[in-house]
Design an enzyme around this catalytic site. Structure first.
Site, short mmCIF file in Angstrom:
data_model
loop_
_atom_site.label_atom_id
_atom_site.label_comp_id
_atom_site.label_asym_id
_atom_site.label_seq_id
_atom_site.Cartn_x
_atom_site.Cartn_y
_atom_site.Cartn_z
N GLY A 119 27.01 27.22 42.25
CA GLY A 119 27.91 26.18 42.70
C GLY A 119 29.22 26.75 43.23
N HIS A 153 44.49 34.18 40.29
CA HIS A 153 45.38 35.00 41.15
C HIS A 153 44.94 34.98 42.62
CE1 HIS A 153 43.28 39.26 41.08
NE2 HIS A 153 42.43 38.30 41.37
#
Length: 346
Positions: A236, A256
């Site tokens: 997914g 990040h």
């Protein structure tokens, strides 16, 4: 403050000036197979023998070997037959492909991909965006589409990430006692090295690696053996598809990559899917609260600029993102190594 000595002769400036030369010497010796050959040979070899075995020029190889001696990656012994080279212990452990702690793959990724993006660092600073378009002639709008632009490139990236977790994985997973969490979902788990470390450390837990279909396919084929029953896969896109229910979600080096809005969006989805009493573990390289360091993390943040849409953050910034999503009881553990851990509870 600069010492008088530095002002008279700027040693540190000269070191920084040649910093990229150091990286390239190590990358090149790894790419050409110098460390692998010296490990396999079981005895020191001359530069002529190494050049002949690796198919390089003798003059080029001799200079490369001497530079590696200067970097303490190789040792040299002067004999009557001439100079004989061998690996240092650190090179045997981290620079040979066959070592379980090998950093070869992440170095090749840095050498062949990151290095090219950094050529355009000034452009990235001017524009505030990644540089895939200039470096590789592909759209900058989808960072992972760019990172995974070919199966070969995706494999390099996944193998590189795996090598990082062979030296940092256990520390971040042991930062908190995760044994109460039996059902774990590793979002963006890639090649599965962190998941494998997790089931090794917490044998009563199962881990589901959630990633893009093509990443899952490669992970199954190349990195996670089918006999590892405690690791499952879920295909997914975590921004566009549903996230399966779990007791703990691991997001290692995920936030990040994205700006604050995308992080909030993702964490809200994770909070909604998370079981009551469960939690989320963020694995990231944390900046000091005043952003004065660590230097490695500051450099990683520059790399996020040239390669992604994200940045490195402080513990307080990650805590704020977690709180905005609904998580509480936030704890932070610095490992003293490259990556740290932040745990939030639902």
């Amino acid at each position: 403050m600069s010492s008088t000595e530095d002002l008279d002769y700027p040693q540190i400036i000269l070191q920084y000036n040649s910093g990229f030369l150091v990286s390239k010497v190590m990358f090149t010796a790894s790419e050409l197979g110098v460390f692998d050959l010296l490990l396999e040979s079981g005895e020191p070899l001359s530069s002529n023998a190494i050049a002949a075995r690796l198919g390089t020029s003798t003059t080029g190889m001799e200079r490369l070997l001497d530079a590696c001696v200067g970097l303490k990656l190789l040792a040299v012994e002067l004999t009557q037959e001439g100079a004989l080279y061998r690996n240092t212990e650190i090179s045997n452990i981290y620079l040979t492909k066959s070592s379980p702690k090998s950093q070869y793959h992440i170095m090749m990724y840095y050498s062949n991909t990151v290095y090219l993006c950094w050529h355009y660092l000034a452009d990235a600073v001017r524009e505030g965006r990644n540089q895939y378009e200039r470096a590789f002639g592909i759209s900058s709008k989808d960072p992972f589409g760019a990172m995974y632009r070919s199966e070969e490139e995706m494999l390099k990236f996944m193998a590189g990430q795996n090598s990082v977790w062979t030296i940092c994985g256990r520390d971040v997973l042991a930062a908190f006692d995760l044994s109460p969490f039996r059902q774990i979902c590793d979002l963006g788990g890639g090649g599965g090295a962190l998941a494998r470390e997790c089931v090794s450390l917490y044998p009563n837990s199962t881990v589901t690696i959630y990633d893009l279909p093509k990443v899952v396919q490669v992970a199954k084929e190349q990195f996670v053996p089918p006999e590892e029953r405690r690791i499952a896969f879920h295909e997914g896109d975590f921004f566009n598809d549903s996230i399966p229910e779990a007791e703990l979600y691991i997001l290692s080096k995920i936030l990040h990559d994205w700006d604050d809005d995308k992080c909030r969006q993702l964490l809200a989805k994770v909070y909604k899917a998370c079981k009551l009493g469960g939690g989320v573990l963020l694995v990231e390289s944390l900046l000091n609260e005043d952003k004065s360091g660590p230097l490695e993390t500051q450099l990683y943040s520059m790399n996020m600029l040239v390669q992604t849409e994200g940045k490195e953050r402080t513990a307080a910034e990650y805590s704020k993102l977690l709180e905005a999503a609904g998580f509480g009881e936030i704890q932070v553990k610095r490992t003293g190594k490259l990556y740290d851990a932040v745990l939030g509870r639902k």
